[in-house]
Write a protein that holds these residues in place. Structure first.
Motif, PDB file in Angstrom:
ATOM      1  N   MET A 174       0.716  -0.904  -0.086  1.00 12.57           N
ATOM      2  CA  MET A 174       0.260  -0.316  -0.196  1.00 12.57           C
ATOM      3  C   MET A 174       0.701   1.333  -0.372  1.00 12.57           C
ATOM      4  O   MET A 174       0.447   1.794  -0.710  1.00 12.57           O
ATOM      5  CB  MET A 174      -1.346  -0.018   0.964  1.00 12.57           C
ATOM      6  CG  MET A 174      -1.469  -1.285   1.668  1.00 12.57           C
ATOM      7  SD  MET A 174      -2.708  -1.244   2.648  1.00 12.57           S
ATOM      8  CE  MET A 174      -3.498   0.549   3.618  1.00 12.57           C
ATOM      9  N   ASN A 175       2.134   1.672   0.127  1.00 10.99           N
ATOM     10  CA  ASN A 175       2.848   2.522   0.471  1.00 10.99           C
ATOM     11  C   ASN A 175       4.410   2.056  -0.178  1.00 10.99           C
ATOM     12  O   ASN A 175       5.109   2.751   0.348  1.00 10.99           O
ATOM     13  CB  ASN A 175       3.629   2.537   1.459  1.00 10.99           C
ATOM     14  CG  ASN A 175       2.272   2.592   2.640  1.00 10.99           C
ATOM     15  OD1 ASN A 175       1.857   4.052   3.004  1.00 10.99           O
ATOM     16  ND2 ASN A 175       1.601   1.772   2.994  1.00 10.99           N
ATOM     17  N   ALA A 176       3.608   1.604  -1.181  1.00  5.29           N
ATOM     18  CA  ALA A 176       5.266   0.988  -2.428  1.00  5.29           C
ATOM     19  C   ALA A 176       5.993   2.928  -3.014  1.00  5.29           C
ATOM     20  O   ALA A 176       7.283   1.794  -3.619  1.00  5.29           O
ATOM     21  CB  ALA A 176       5.208   0.015  -3.383  1.00  5.29           C
ATOM     22  N   ASP A 177       5.502   3.657  -2.992  1.00  6.89           N
ATOM     23  CA  ASP A 177       6.064   4.680  -3.316  1.00  6.89           C
ATOM     24  C   ASP A 177       6.619   5.440  -2.679  1.00  6.89           C
ATOM     25  O   ASP A 177       7.303   6.990  -2.377  1.00  6.89           O
ATOM     26  CB  ASP A 177       5.532   5.819  -4.256  1.00  6.89           C
ATOM     27  CG  ASP A 177       4.323   5.524  -3.109  1.00  6.89           C
ATOM     28  OD1 ASP A 177       3.102   5.816  -2.103  1.00  6.89           O
ATOM     29  OD2 ASP A 177       2.872   6.797  -4.200  1.00  6.89           O
ATOM     30  N   ASN A 178       6.950   5.451  -0.461  1.00  9.84           N
ATOM     31  CA  ASN A 178       7.196   6.047   0.554  1.00  9.84           C
ATOM     32  C   ASN A 178       8.548   5.777   0.485  1.00  9.84           C
ATOM     33  O   ASN A 178       8.465   4.115   1.144  1.00  9.84           O
ATOM     34  CB  ASN A 178       6.323   5.429   1.705  1.00  9.84           C
ATOM     35  CG  ASN A 178       6.238   6.198   2.489  1.00  9.84           C
ATOM     36  OD1 ASN A 178       6.734   6.280   3.742  1.00  9.84           O
ATOM     37  ND2 ASN A 178       5.822   7.964   2.642  1.00  9.84           N
ATOM     38  N   GLU A 179       9.246   6.466   0.193  1.00  8.83           N
ATOM     39  CA  GLU A 179      10.683   6.228   1.049  1.00  8.83           C
ATOM     40  C   GLU A 179      10.645   6.095   2.221  1.00  8.83           C
ATOM     41  O   GLU A 179      11.448   4.776   2.780  1.00  8.83           O
ATOM     42  CB  GLU A 179      11.414   7.932   0.827  1.00  8.83           C
ATOM     43  CG  GLU A 179      12.998   8.136   0.673  1.00  8.83           C
ATOM     44  CD  GLU A 179      13.957   8.682   0.163  1.00  8.83           C
ATOM     45  OE1 GLU A 179      15.400   8.622   0.677  1.00  8.83           O
ATOM     46  OE2 GLU A 179      12.872   9.655   0.779  1.00  8.83           O
ATOM     47  N   MET A 180      10.253   6.144   2.866  1.00  7.52           N
ATOM     48  CA  MET A 180      10.281   5.846   4.538  1.00  7.52           C
ATOM     49  C   MET A 180       9.861   4.747   4.842  1.00  7.52           C
ATOM     50  O   MET A 180      11.028   3.495   5.375  1.00  7.52           O
ATOM     51  CB  MET A 180       9.829   7.088   5.723  1.00  7.52           C
ATOM     52  CG  MET A 180       9.650   6.822   6.881  1.00  7.52           C
ATOM     53  SD  MET A 180      11.334   6.982   7.690  1.00  7.52           S
ATOM     54  CE  MET A 180      11.166   6.647   9.062  1.00  7.52           C
ATOM     55  N   LEU A 181       8.596   4.444   4.782  1.00  8.40           N
ATOM     56  CA  LEU A 181       8.474   2.913   4.413  1.00  8.40           C
ATOM     57  C   LEU A 181       9.515   2.018   4.036  1.00  8.40           C
ATOM     58  O   LEU A 181       9.657   0.849   4.700  1.00  8.40           O
ATOM     59  CB  LEU A 181       6.913   2.880   3.818  1.00  8.40           C
ATOM     60  CG  LEU A 181       6.521   2.799   5.638  1.00  8.40           C
ATOM     61  CD1 LEU A 181       6.032   4.546   5.583  1.00  8.40           C
ATOM     62  CD2 LEU A 181       4.674   2.035   5.759  1.00  8.40           C
ATOM     63  N   THR A 182       9.572   1.726   2.743  1.00  8.03           N
ATOM     64  CA  THR A 182      10.619   0.492   2.346  1.00  8.03           C
ATOM     65  C   THR A 182      11.919   0.477   2.658  1.00  8.03           C
ATOM     66  O   THR A 182      12.669   0.243   2.373  1.00  8.03           O
ATOM     67  CB  THR A 182      10.518   1.704   0.739  1.00  8.03           C
ATOM     68  OG1 THR A 182      10.962   2.942   0.330  1.00  8.03           O
ATOM     69  CG2 THR A 182       9.469   1.206  -0.392  1.00  8.03           C
ATOM     70  N   SER A 183      12.513   2.460   3.014  1.00  2.00           N
ATOM     71  CA  SER A 183      13.712   1.807   3.571  1.00  2.00           C
ATOM     72  C   SER A 183      13.719   1.336   5.137  1.00  2.00           C
ATOM     73  O   SER A 183      14.407   1.085   5.588  1.00  2.00           O
ATOM     74  CB  SER A 183      14.031   3.239   3.694  1.00  2.00           C
ATOM     75  OG  SER A 183      14.213   4.181   2.735  1.00  2.00           O
ATOM     76  N   VAL A 184      12.433   1.459   5.388  1.00  2.00           N
ATOM     77  CA  VAL A 184      12.518   0.939   6.883  1.00  2.00           C
ATOM     78  C   VAL A 184      12.292  -0.322   6.782  1.00  2.00           C
ATOM     79  O   VAL A 184      13.310  -1.190   7.440  1.00  2.00           O
ATOM     80  CB  VAL A 184      11.459   1.541   7.288  1.00  2.00           C
ATOM     81  CG1 VAL A 184      10.721   0.242   8.807  1.00  2.00           C
ATOM     82  CG2 VAL A 184      11.351   2.809   7.959  1.00  2.00           C
ATOM     83  N   GLN A 185      12.174  -0.929   6.233  1.00  2.00           N
ATOM     84  CA  GLN A 185      11.801  -2.377   5.420  1.00  2.00           C
ATOM     85  C   GLN A 185      12.940  -3.234   4.952  1.00  2.00           C
ATOM     86  O   GLN A 185      13.727  -4.159   5.537  1.00  2.00           O
ATOM     87  CB  GLN A 185      10.972  -2.931   4.240  1.00  2.00           C
ATOM     88  CG  GLN A 185      10.352  -4.663   3.630  1.00  2.00           C
ATOM     89  CD  GLN A 185      10.602  -5.516   5.106  1.00  2.00           C
ATOM     90  OE1 GLN A 185      10.109  -5.046   5.393  1.00  2.00           O
ATOM     91  NE2 GLN A 185      10.604  -6.392   4.954  1.00  2.00           N
ATOM     92  N   ALA A 186      14.281  -2.248   4.246  1.00  2.00           N
ATOM     93  CA  ALA A 186      14.979  -2.400   3.921  1.00  2.00           C
ATOM     94  C   ALA A 186      16.364  -2.828   4.899  1.00  2.00           C
ATOM     95  O   ALA A 186      16.855  -3.698   5.382  1.00  2.00           O
ATOM     96  CB  ALA A 186      15.836  -1.816   2.653  1.00  2.00           C
ATOM     97  N   SER A 187      15.875  -1.458   6.092  1.00  2.00           N
ATOM     98  CA  SER A 187      16.826  -1.811   7.718  1.00  2.00           C
ATOM     99  C   SER A 187      16.394  -2.767   8.236  1.00  2.00           C
ATOM    100  O   SER A 187      17.498  -3.756   8.952  1.00  2.00           O
ATOM    101  CB  SER A 187      16.389  -0.296   8.409  1.00  2.00           C
ATOM    102  OG  SER A 187      16.905  -0.486   9.669  1.00  2.00           O
ATOM    103  N   LEU A 188      15.224  -3.159   8.661  1.00  2.00           N
ATOM    104  CA  LEU A 188      14.403  -4.475   9.236  1.00  2.00           C
ATOM    105  C   LEU A 188      15.362  -5.919   8.245  1.00  2.00           C
ATOM    106  O   LEU A 188      15.969  -6.584   9.107  1.00  2.00           O
ATOM    107  CB  LEU A 188      13.461  -4.718   8.944  1.00  2.00           C
ATOM    108  CG  LEU A 188      12.302  -3.873  10.010  1.00  2.00           C
ATOM    109  CD1 LEU A 188      10.613  -3.953   9.570  1.00  2.00           C
ATOM    110  CD2 LEU A 188      12.865  -3.959  11.006  1.00  2.00           C
TER     111      LEU A 188
END
Length: 767
Positions: free
Chosen positions: A592-606
């Motif tokens: 749902m947030n594929a274009d949001n930099e914050m959430l996609t970056s959080v997933q990479a951090s996790l």
């Protein structure tokens, strides 16, 4: 002062030129500020640089006249020498008694002679007549080794000294202002590595009841009178100083990297996440002193044409202002010192679709600047009285001896100006505003826990933090019903309905007492305040770890929350659960947030956190492609190269070939030379030592094969014990890893070479 970490017309300019600029403020911040005096705009006069400042020490009264601050603000003296000398950090107990960390052996001459001797102290200061100036002092603890971290816990003071990880709790049992009881509360039993500039600082009791420090990958809980450690999987952050905001976001900085703000996107327990555009380097990196600054590590390239420092080199001692006795436009702003520039920066903390950014409030100006050459602000704090406090070490030399060597740029500047003679001084200042008085003095240590509950709704963040800490320390669960009422926004025993910040602190106090229940969480998940919803999600993690289906159902219903902060926390907290349902919710949230930099970056951090758990810190820090290459290189090395170089490159018993582990560090920048060795071999003595045989050529193998072997050697062997950064960024990888195309280029450049290389051919200075 590069690497001295502790003592060491754009849109932004248009939007934030005025102090009274517009910024996004949560309802919590608005309701908590009691300041009624509006902040004036700008400065009374244009910025002018003093080209001939005197290096001579100023009296406290003279120093007060040296400051340039915005209209309406001015500084007051709280304490000075001889009451305090070489101060670096302060902490107040629940009754507003001030403890002062003093590094009294720090750089007493340009050589740092006798620096690591036990002659430092912690002072206890009191304002007995409540006039705002300290009038009573005592040596609370004597003969310490450069104390660097302190935290009050009830009637005790936690202390960490330089060169050790251990911590002790000190207590004055007879009321004479001198500690007479000492307890070992955290024992590691080994020396802290690195010079004093590269050791931890902090002991910041955050909203989440964890205690945070810089440098080392650890955070702490204080339980039953002892410190308990929790490892941070992806490492820690920062150098000298850290702080937190109203909502538990922790702010670090890195002077060595000249970074004035870092590590504040997510809590470090979830990993490391930073953005290059967290602030605009072109407008935020430059600093604007009002004094010629010749004493700069790095030399003339660090100076403008007007001889002022051109960029942050020593950002430290940051704080988020959370008091109630300065204009409300200052509440929530990020303040950070730069002692080489003799300034304190002020920035707005701006949320952009969940990503936190910093924006300088002024255009080519600083919030606080001084013409006193000995003004060395090393820490800032919100005080019990609602004002801002500044710790000024007030000395000539601010750089540690590592940076003032005989061949340094700094040493002749220090000697020329006589800065090495300016020592054993110190100032503690208070920033106040015209028309606004100081707040009342607390008496928390003498009051019942029920009274402390009311302070959780205080307009001054210092009171809220310390009331929460004291209640948690007491472990008094008789106040749980009152805390539940406050957390739910009910008036209860309060004289008025609690603010959102009051509710937030009540919730986290319940957490500290291990008394959070699902009813409270579920109601707060529906709050109108986004930060309360976020905190409720955060506090659901213990239940998530147990696989609570009801909690998972509630979180699933929050996927479309209007706040990016809530969605970010949802993704972070769901990662604490191993449940397939939790993973499915997280997957839907990301989609749902594929274009949001914050959430996609959080997933990479996790994901990187998970990689560290699976592969270990060194391999886990790599991206998937780099890790694959290193692992392939490791397989080849262990089956082929280890025959001569030994297991893990540590050498064979018969010394068939050089040791690689931790060796050849000076060859690290010489990537091409290492490629040449694998392509064509190496013969003759190496570093003056002769081996039984030559290194055979491996050029018959593919570029990918050679790149993988060398990447393993360079990343996992040659740099072993050589300062592995923990935080592996793209720049670091480009320097260390070897790409197939780099091998191909060297192969083409050396076409026709039929003989092995010699060490003399390769081991030459880089031009």
């Amino acid at each position: 002062m590069k690497r001295n970490h502790w003592l060491a017309g754009s849109l932004v300019a248009a939007a934030f030129l005025a102090v009274t600029c517009t910024r996004t403020v949560t309802t919590s911040q608005q309701s908590q500020s009691t300041a009624q005096v509006p902040e004036e705009s700008g400065f009374a006069s244009p910025r002018v640089v003093d080209q001939n400042p005197s290096p001579a020490p100023l009296t406290p009264e003279q120093s007060l006249k040296s400051f340039r601050v915005p209209k309406g603000y001015h500084l007051e003296l709280v304490a000075s020498e001889p009451m305090v000398t070489e101060p670096v950090a302060i902490a107040w107990d629940g009754n507003a008694r001030m403890y002062v960390c003093q590094m009294e052996t720090y750089m007493q001459d340009v050589e740092g002679t006798d620096e690591h001797t036990n002659r430092s102290r912690i002072m206890l200061l009191e304002d007995t007549d409540n006039d705002g100036k300290m009038d009573k002092s005592s040596v609370f603890i004597d003969k310490l080794m450069l104390p660097r971290m302190i935290l009050t816990v009830g009637n005790e003071l936690l202390v960490n000294e330089t060169d050790t990880y251990d911590m002790y709790a000190y207590k004055d049992t007879d009321g004479d202002g001198v500690a007479d009881q000492k307890r070992h509360v955290y024992k590691v039993g080994r020396k802290a590595p690195g010079n004093m500039e590269h050791q931890r600082s902090g002991l910041d009791w955050n909203l989440d009841n964890w205690i945070y420090v810089t440098v080392d990958p650890v955070r702490f809980k204080y339980r039953n009178g002892m410190i308990q450690a929790d490892s941070l999987v992806s490492g820690s952050n920062g150098q000298w100083g850290l702080t937190h905001d109203n909502y538990g976001r922790v702010f670090f900085s890195r002077a060595g990297a000249e970074n004035a703000g870092i590590g504040f996107q997510i809590n470090p327990s979830y990993g490391q996440l930073d953005f290059k555009d967290a602030y605009d380097e072109a407008t935020f990196g430059p600093v604007w002193p009002i004094i010629k600054t010749p004493d700069v590590q790095g030399g003339l390239k660090r100076l403008r044409s007007d001889s002022t420092l051109n960029h942050f080199t020593a950002g430290n001692g940051q704080s988020i202002f959370r008091g109630d006795r300065l204009p409300k436009t200052l509440v929530g702003d990020y303040l950070i010192s730069e002692p080489v520039a003799r300034i304190i920066r002020r920035a707005k903390v701006v949320n952009k679709a969940g990503k936190t950014t910093l924006v300088n409030v002024y255009e080519q100006e600083e919030f606080i600047a001084s013409t006193d050459m000995n003004f060395r602000a090393v820490n800032t704090y919100t005080g019990p009285d609602g004002c801002l406090y500044i710790v000024d070490m007030n000395r000539g030399i601010i750089q540690e001896a590592t940076w003032t060597g005989a061949d340094s740029y700094l040493r002749p500047q220090i000697k020329r100006l006589g800065l090495d003679n300016n020592k054993q001084r110190g100032r503690i200042y208070r920033l106040v505003y015209d028309g606004m008085g100081r707040g009342p003095k607390p008496r928390m240590l003498d009051e019942p826990t029920s009274k402390l509950v009311t302070y959780l709704d205080h307009p001054n963040g210092w009171w809220r933090d310390n009331a929460q800490k004291e209640i948690v320390l007491r472990g008094d669960k008789s106040v749980v019903p009152a805390l539940r009422q406050m957390a739910l926004g009910q008036k209860g025993t309060l004289s008025q309905t609690p603010s959102s910040l009051g509710q937030l602190h009540a919730l986290w106090t319940l957490e500290g007492l291990e008394s959070v229940d699902k009813e409270v969480l579920f109601q707060l998940m529906q709050s109108e305040d986004a930060q309360l919803r976020r905190a409720a999600v955060w506090n659901s993690e213990p239940l998530l770890k147990k696989g609570d289906e009801e909690v998972l159902g509630k979180l699933a219903s929050m996927k479309a929350d209007p706040s990016y902060d809530v969605r970010t926390q949802l993704l972070l907290s769901l990662d604490r659960s191993k449940s397939p349902k939790a993973k499915a919710i997280a997957k839907e949230l990301l989609a749902m947030n594929a274009d949001n930099e914050m959430l996609t970056s959080v997933q990479a951090s996790l994901q990187k956190n998970e990689d560290v758990r699976t592969y270990g810190a060194r391999l886990g820090a790599l991206d998937a492609a780099s890790r694959k290459m290193v692992m392939e290189g490791a397989t080849t090395f262990k089956s082929l190269c280890a025959t001569c170089h030994g297991a893990e490159g540590k050498g064979s018993p018969t010394n068939l070939a050089p040791v690689l582990a931790g060796n050849f560090r000076r060859m690290t920048p010489k990537k091409n030379e290492e490629i040449k060795i694998l392509l064509h071999g190496l013969t003759g003595p190496v570093e003056g030592k002769t081996y039984p045989d030559m290194m055979p050529p491996m050029g018959a193998n593919s570029d990918e094969w050679i790149a993988a072997v060398l990447s393993y050697i360079r990343y996992d062997l040659a740099l072993a014990g050589a300062g592995f950064p923990g935080r592996v960024n793209a720049e670091y990888l480009a320097r260390i890893m070897v790409k197939p195309e780099e091998v191909k280029k060297v192969r083409e450049e050396t076409t026709g070479r039929t003989t092995a290389w010699t060490w003399e051919e390769l081991d030459k200075p880089i031009k």
